[in-house]
Design an enzyme around this catalytic site. Structure first.
Site, PDB file in Angstrom:
ATOM      1  N   ARG A  24      38.498  15.244  37.755  1.00  0.00           N
ATOM      2  CA  ARG A  24      38.628  13.922  38.374  1.00  0.00           C
ATOM      3  C   ARG A  24      37.444  13.026  38.072  1.00  0.00           C
ATOM      4  NH1 ARG A  24      38.762  15.929  44.336  1.00  0.00           N
ATOM      5  NH2 ARG A  24      37.087  17.140  43.356  1.00  0.00           N
ATOM      6  N   ARG A  59      11.407  -5.144  36.491  1.00  0.00           N
ATOM      7  CA  ARG A  59      11.183  -5.505  37.897  1.00  0.00           C
ATOM      8  C   ARG A  59       9.965  -4.749  38.389  1.00  0.00           C
ATOM      9  NH1 ARG A  59      16.429  -7.456  40.468  1.00  0.00           N
ATOM     10  NH2 ARG A  59      17.993  -7.201  38.854  1.00  0.00           N
ATOM     11  N   HIS A  62       6.340  -3.275  42.847  1.00  0.00           N
ATOM     12  CA  HIS A  62       6.524  -3.697  44.232  1.00  0.00           C
ATOM     13  C   HIS A  62       6.135  -2.630  45.259  1.00  0.00           C
ATOM     14  CE1 HIS A  62       9.966  -6.482  42.643  1.00  0.00           C
ATOM     15  NE2 HIS A  62       8.768  -6.921  42.329  1.00  0.00           N
ATOM     16  N   LYS A  72      10.086   5.265  49.523  1.00  0.00           N
ATOM     17  CA  LYS A  72      11.247   4.713  48.810  1.00  0.00           C
ATOM     18  C   LYS A  72      11.840   5.794  47.911  1.00  0.00           C
ATOM     19  CE  LYS A  72      10.550   0.517  47.170  1.00  0.00           C
ATOM     20  NZ  LYS A  72       9.941  -0.534  46.290  1.00  0.00           N
ATOM     21  N   HIS A 119       6.132   0.328  42.803  1.00  0.00           N
ATOM     22  CA  HIS A 119       7.233   0.802  41.963  1.00  0.00           C
ATOM     23  C   HIS A 119       7.761  -0.315  41.069  1.00  0.00           C
ATOM     24  CE1 HIS A 119      11.639   1.345  41.286  1.00  0.00           C
ATOM     25  NE2 HIS A 119      11.162   2.450  40.762  1.00  0.00           N
ATOM     26  N   TYR A 132      18.226   1.985  46.020  1.00  0.00           N
ATOM     27  CA  TYR A 132      16.947   2.201  46.707  1.00  0.00           C
ATOM     28  C   TYR A 132      17.251   2.541  48.162  1.00  0.00           C
ATOM     29  CZ  TYR A 132      15.698  -1.007  42.913  1.00  0.00           C
ATOM     30  OH  TYR A 132      15.575  -1.631  41.707  1.00  0.00           O
ATOM     31  N   ASP A 166       7.512 -12.082  40.201  1.00  0.00           N
ATOM     32  CA  ASP A 166       6.787 -10.945  39.621  1.00  0.00           C
ATOM     33  C   ASP A 166       5.681 -11.400  38.661  1.00  0.00           C
ATOM     34  OD1 ASP A 166       8.444  -9.332  41.093  1.00  0.00           O
ATOM     35  OD2 ASP A 166       9.386  -8.328  39.395  1.00  0.00           O
TER      36      ASP A 166
END
Ligand SMILES: Cc1cn([C@H]2C[C@H](O)[C@@H](COP(=O)(O)OP(=O)(O)O[C@H]3O[C@@H](C)C(=O)[C@@H](O)[C@H]3O)O2)c(=O)[nH]c1=O
Length: 179
Positions: A24, A59, A62, A72, A119, A132, A166
């Site tokens: 599946r 990104r 942070h 996190k 991160h 996250y 950023d």
């Protein structure tokens, strides 16, 4: 249920969940409170969110500042990213060091980022989806970052697509860590 792989940073782990495949598709457990507590990750999760990123998007880096700091858990749901964790904990033997981990969505690879670490990631595949799970609520006044190219990280791209916010973060050299 989860293979825990240590990294160069203390308290930062890569996790390989068991992906059960059948005709599946697949089934993967991403979080189990008791298993995570046994591995030293025991602050309860209070928020979850997802990002999608195109190839070449970066990104980060942070974190949330005390007293709204959080642990996190980052899971790669699809695609591939170069994930980076930077140690901002003054008492840590690896303060100022970072680790780079290649995460694949196929294997639902995870990284546990404890409070006191920043991160970020760079998107290697056409698209990547990250999930996250954090242990304190989002608080925009305490949400902060370190300029992505200021911490000695060997990113695979010198001209990634980076948000305006950023691009305006403080350099690591100017950062006065509260952790
Ligand atoms: C992080 C966050 C953002 N937002 C809002 C603020 C803004 O309008 C929009 C996008 O926010 P950002 O530009 O900060 O999103 P982004 O740059 O994707 O932030 C993420 O980056 C990676 C590296 C992480 O580690 C995540 O924890 C998170 O910080 O979403 C929330 O409402 N709640 C949240 O928890």
């Amino acid at each position: 249920m989860f293979d825990q792989i240590p990294t160069a940073l203390s308290g930062v782990f890569m996790l390989l969940p068991v992906v059960r495949k059948d005709e599946r598709g697949s089934f993967t457990k991403l979080y189990h409170a008791d298993c995570f507590a046994r591995m030293g990750m025991n602050r309860p999760i209070v928020e979850q969110y997802v990002t999608t990123s195109h190839k070449g998007v970066l990104r980060g880096l942070h974190f949330q500042k005390p007293p709204h700091d959080h642990d996190k858990l980052v899971t790669c749901l699809s695609g591939e990213v170069l994930d980076v964790v930077l140690d901002l904990r003054r008492q840590s033997p690896t303060y100022g060091h970072h680790c780079c981990l290649r995460l694949s969505g196929e294997q639902r690879m995870q990284v546990f980022v404890p409070s006191g670490c920043a991160h970020g990631f760079y998107t290697l595949s056409d698209q990547a989806e990250l999930l996250y799970a954090v242990s304190s609520l989002y608080n925009p006044e305490y949400d902060d970052g370190i300029l992505w190219h200021s911490a000695g990280i060997d990113w695979p791209d010198q001209f990634p697509l980076v948000s305006q916010r950023d691009q305006e973060f403080q350099a690591f050299a100017d950062f006065d860590s509260e952790f």
